[in-house]
Motif scaffolding. Structure first.
Motif, short mmCIF file in Angstrom:
data_model
loop_
_atom_site.label_atom_id
_atom_site.label_comp_id
_atom_site.label_asym_id
_atom_site.label_seq_id
_atom_site.Cartn_x
_atom_site.Cartn_y
_atom_site.Cartn_z
N SER A 2 2.89 -6.19 -2.28
CA SER A 2 1.90 -5.90 -1.73
C SER A 2 1.95 -5.90 -0.31
N ASP A 4 -0.39 -5.36 3.88
CA ASP A 4 -1.66 -4.89 4.57
C ASP A 4 -1.65 -3.41 4.93
N ARG A 105 -2.20 -1.40 -0.55
CA ARG A 105 -2.14 -3.07 -0.85
C ARG A 105 -1.73 -3.24 -2.07
#
Length: 375
Positions: A2, A4, A105
């Motif tokens: 994942s 940001d 994400r």
């Protein structure tokens, strides 16, 4: 893995009143220039070319045919760049940004362009069995499905929001927008089109507010406390944090899409904001800037009231909102993100500052996102 998702570039067209300066431009001709500008800005900010995985755009009223893909081709991004179109009505542009961010994400570490577009001037006339209609149903047979103006009037009555308060809210939006325009705070985000270099409805209704007749007998709404139907587009570039380099931006910290009573659809932004802030680990008092789509003055005030925010809070639409700028349905949620980028990133807010974008949606929905400034 994942990551940001960070907004590193944000552009919009001026908002044009339906039938005026932008009336000759279909959705792809509105969207392509802002898609192109957001992509170019992002590559410049990151200091290297960006491979775009997808273009995701919100759109409400047509013409169909996947406008996001058409705009991606028209923007010159290349035939290998796909596109997808999102319909959450007035929340479509913000929902498209959230869809793009969610892909990053989830681990697809490529850039995306997302936003929204609406050409109310060129939207096709739809019909069933030869009978034209202005919009599809927002709820099934037997459920409340009010027209949005009627719904706003009902909400004003339910919350006791009188005409004077609505007029004051609309006038404040115009004053703030005029001050921002005159100070040049919109300049860096705008992509002029068809000779239009500024939002064309700023200040127009403000002069007339006290004299405008109500829209319903015994009601409180007027044409000045309802947004103008408009044309426009907005786009942002999102990248995983590892690709942004030293570019400042807005990192998504929490987002939510919620349902609410379809009889009072205008309140949807309030529970959506609360849910997004909860996921971000923040409270209303922590937020430096709110951009909540002002579909109607009464609707906007009802949302603020439910969030415990004062009518004149300087954090809310500090440079004016849709009551002054106009409301191109599928683009307005994305315009809210562009405005947050302008206020917080271009405006020099310190790292860690929080901004919230939100919209209430016909049929009883709310969409909201909480972003944090990174530098």
């Amino acid at each position: 893995m994942s990551a940001d998702a960070v907004v590193v570039a944000a552009r919009r067209t001026p908002v044009g009143t339906r039938g005026r300066a932008l009336a000759g431009l279909g959705v792809e001709r509105l969207a392509a220039p802002v898609v192109r500008a957001a992509h170019s800005d992002a590559a410049t900010a990151a200091g290297h070319p960006l491979v775009v995985a997808d273009v995701v755009l919100g759109n409400c009223m047509g013409p169909g045919g996947n406008p996001a893909r058409v705009a991606a081709l028209a923007a010159g991004l290349g035939v290998e760049v796909p596109g997808g179109t999102v319909d959450r009505q007035c929340g479509s542009g913000l929902a498209a940004v959230l869809d793009a961010a969610t892909a990053i994400r989830a681990g697809d570490l490529r850039a995306r362009i997302a936003g929204g577009v609406e050409s109310a001037s060129t939207a096709p006339v739809r019909s069933v069995d030869g009978t034209p209609y202005s919009r599809a149903p927002f709820a099934p047979h037997g459920w409340p499905d009010p027209d949005m103006v009627e719904a706003a009037e009902h909400l004003a009555a339910a919350d006791g929001i009188g005409r004077d308060r609505q007029d004051a809210h609309a006038a404040r939006s115009h004053r703030r927008a005029r001050a921002a325009r005159d100070a040049g705070r919109f300049t860096a985000e705008l992509v002029p089109l068809a000779g239009l270099t500024a939002d064309d409805s700023i200040g127009v209704a403000e002069r007339l507010l006290p004299r405008l007749p109500v829209l319903f007998d015994g009601g409180t709404l007027t044409a000045g406390t309802a947004t103008r139907i408009s044309d426009g587009a907005a786009a942002v570039a999102l990248v995983p944090d590892a690709l942004r380099g030293d570019a400042p931006g807005l990192v998504l910290r929490g987002h939510a899409v919620v349902g609410c009573d379809p009889a009072l659809p205008g309140i949807g932004a309030a529970p959506a904001v609360a849910a997004a802030l909860d996921l971000a680990g923040a409270r209303v008092g922590d937020v430096a800037a709110f951009e909540i789509v002002e579909a109607f003055a009464a609707q906007s005030l009802a949302v603020l009231g439910r969030l415990g925010i004062a009518d004149d809070d300087p954090r809310v639409c500090a440079d004016g909102g849709a009551l002054a700028l106009g409301h191109p349905w599928g683009a307005s949620g994305a315009i809210s993100v562009v405005r947050l980028f302008g206020r917080l990133v271009r405006g020099g807010a310190p790292a860690g500052s929080l901004g919230v974008a939100a919209a209430s949606v016909g049929g009883g929905l709310g969409v909201a996102a909480a972003f944090e400034v990174v530098r």
